[in-house]
Enzyme design. Sequence first.
Site, short mmCIF file in Angstrom:
data_model
loop_
_atom_site.label_atom_id
_atom_site.label_comp_id
_atom_site.label_asym_id
_atom_site.label_seq_id
_atom_site.Cartn_x
_atom_site.Cartn_y
_atom_site.Cartn_z
N GLU A 172 30.90 26.64 38.23
CA GLU A 172 31.00 26.10 39.59
C GLU A 172 30.01 24.95 39.82
O GLU A 172 29.11 25.05 40.65
CB GLU A 172 30.77 27.21 40.62
CG GLU A 172 31.88 28.26 40.57
CD GLU A 172 31.70 29.38 41.58
OE1 GLU A 172 30.57 29.60 42.03
OE2 GLU A 172 32.70 30.04 41.91
N GLU A 362 38.10 33.09 37.75
CA GLU A 362 37.51 34.03 38.71
C GLU A 362 38.49 34.19 39.86
O GLU A 362 38.97 33.20 40.43
CB GLU A 362 36.20 33.51 39.30
CG GLU A 362 35.03 33.58 38.37
CD GLU A 362 33.69 33.28 39.07
OE1 GLU A 362 33.55 33.57 40.26
OE2 GLU A 362 32.82 32.72 38.38
C1 BG6 Z 1 31.41 32.83 42.16
C2 BG6 Z 1 30.37 32.94 41.08
O1 BG6 Z 1 30.98 31.90 43.10
O2 BG6 Z 1 31.67 33.93 42.95
C3 BG6 Z 1 30.09 34.36 40.61
O3 BG6 Z 1 30.68 32.15 39.97
C4 BG6 Z 1 30.08 35.27 41.80
O4 BG6 Z 1 28.88 34.37 39.91
C5 BG6 Z 1 31.46 35.23 42.45
O5 BG6 Z 1 29.70 36.59 41.51
C6 BG6 Z 1 31.66 36.20 43.58
O6 BG6 Z 1 30.66 36.03 44.52
P1 BG6 Z 1 29.77 37.24 45.00
O7 BG6 Z 1 28.79 36.65 45.90
O8 BG6 Z 1 30.69 38.19 45.66
O9 BG6 Z 1 29.17 37.82 43.78
#
Ligand code: BG6
Length: 472
Positions: A172, A362
């Site tokens: 990101e 993701e």
């Molecule tokens: C993304 C990141 O922004 O979101 C991850 O690359 C992160 O590292 C994921 O864990 C989900 O966000 P969060 O805050 O729920 O862990």
Amino acid sequence: MAFPKNFMWGGATSAAQIEGAYLVDGKKESTADLMTIAQEKVGRKIGYYPNEFYPSHTAIDFYHHYQEDIKLFSEMGFKAYRFSMAWSRIYPNGDDQTVNKAGLEFYDKIVDLCLKYKIEPVVTIQHFDTPMGLKKYHFWLGRQTVTHYLRFAQTLFHHFKGRVKYWLTFNEINNMSTMPWNAGGLSLNASEEDKMIAAYHQLLASAKAVILAHEIDEHNLVGMMYNGHFSYPASCRPSDVWGNQQFQAKMLFYADVQVRGYYPRYKLRELERLNIKLPVVDGDLEALKAGTVDFISLSYYLTHVCGEKTKGIVKGLNGLETGYKNKYLVKSAWGWPIDPLGLRIGLNQLYDRYQLPLMIVENGLGAVDKIEDGLINDDYRIDYMQKHLQALEAAIEYDGVEVWGYMSWGPIDLISASTGEMKKRYGFIYVDVDDQGQGTYKRFKKKSFSWYKKVIATNGASLRDNFREKGY
Ligand code: BG6
């Protein structure tokens, strides 16, 4: 058949959010290791507080459970596993001249196990964990960090040659504008100038890493990793549409540079207006041009609403304050608007703009899971993912978007990047550990485990149930 034959189904994690063992076998601290767990209304504190709990120090102890965990991924039928290699395990201070062999050996075991199970490793070189040893260069503000990152990247390309083919240079990268500490060791209220200088160094480092990766092995494929901050205009009032476009430009300029190989004119004009001078030296522009990425990977969780009132980008991970809410969407327990169709829209936007293959690395739902009668019936997670995958299928089948794979976020529960909590769970696999690191660390399958296994086994055909009725 919508999903291509070799579609890369799998899951994704990052080192600091799963490994624990933060000072084991020569590893030293990274920026992730200085983040406390968030307290209500207070974000994660950064620094050394003797009485605070630091989630990354133990995480889910993947360091000692990796065999069991990867075996479970294989049982689900994973074709790909995205994970990051902690720089501070391999070059503990970040700028060491010699490699920490124990660090490389750990990742040898991970990669080899994946290959044994026919799981394609997709490696993120830097995921929110710059070594603390680089503080003396002000982390990514200093150009020296580029040199040290390249030594690290080069080591990985040589060492894993023939075993790892897919690489992502920075997780990101556009988060330098929203989460500067995670992205590059900058303080949370860093100035726009500092963020733009650190971003420049990462964009340059990424381009040079792409060049190296291709030189070292022509089979390497290197992607950028974009935080899918897609957004809608607050209304059809032209000033709202323009406000939304401005927000998009702040995010997309990172992708513009990594895909096209140069800073877009709108960004150069903005930097000029803000009197920000990028630290360009001879050869940099050529490197940016030569080091464009082979594909675009992205994360997707939610969409925003932006407009006239949106003043740049205001704090928080993904929970950006844009001045508007979307009354048409329901939110997760952490306030993230759930928007499956937004994924189809976003994929189309990226593909139209860049015409490069995409890879979702993701996506998922962070939720509190309850154990009832020894079972976790996470129907809410299945529902979330089912709808997102249906939207993805529509983007591939109806819109012709080229997508190489789908790796859900946190196939096994892990600590949250924004809050450090364990109770914000994403996994198909439950890990018995709480927000204070207490628990047996045992792993249990949730209901979603067999659901995802079936999705993979049928190459997505099982998603077709009720497909049309749901209107995607
Ligand atoms: C993304 C990141 O922004 O979101 C991850 O690359 C992160 O590292 C994921 O864990 C989900 O966000 P969060 O805050 O729920 O862990």
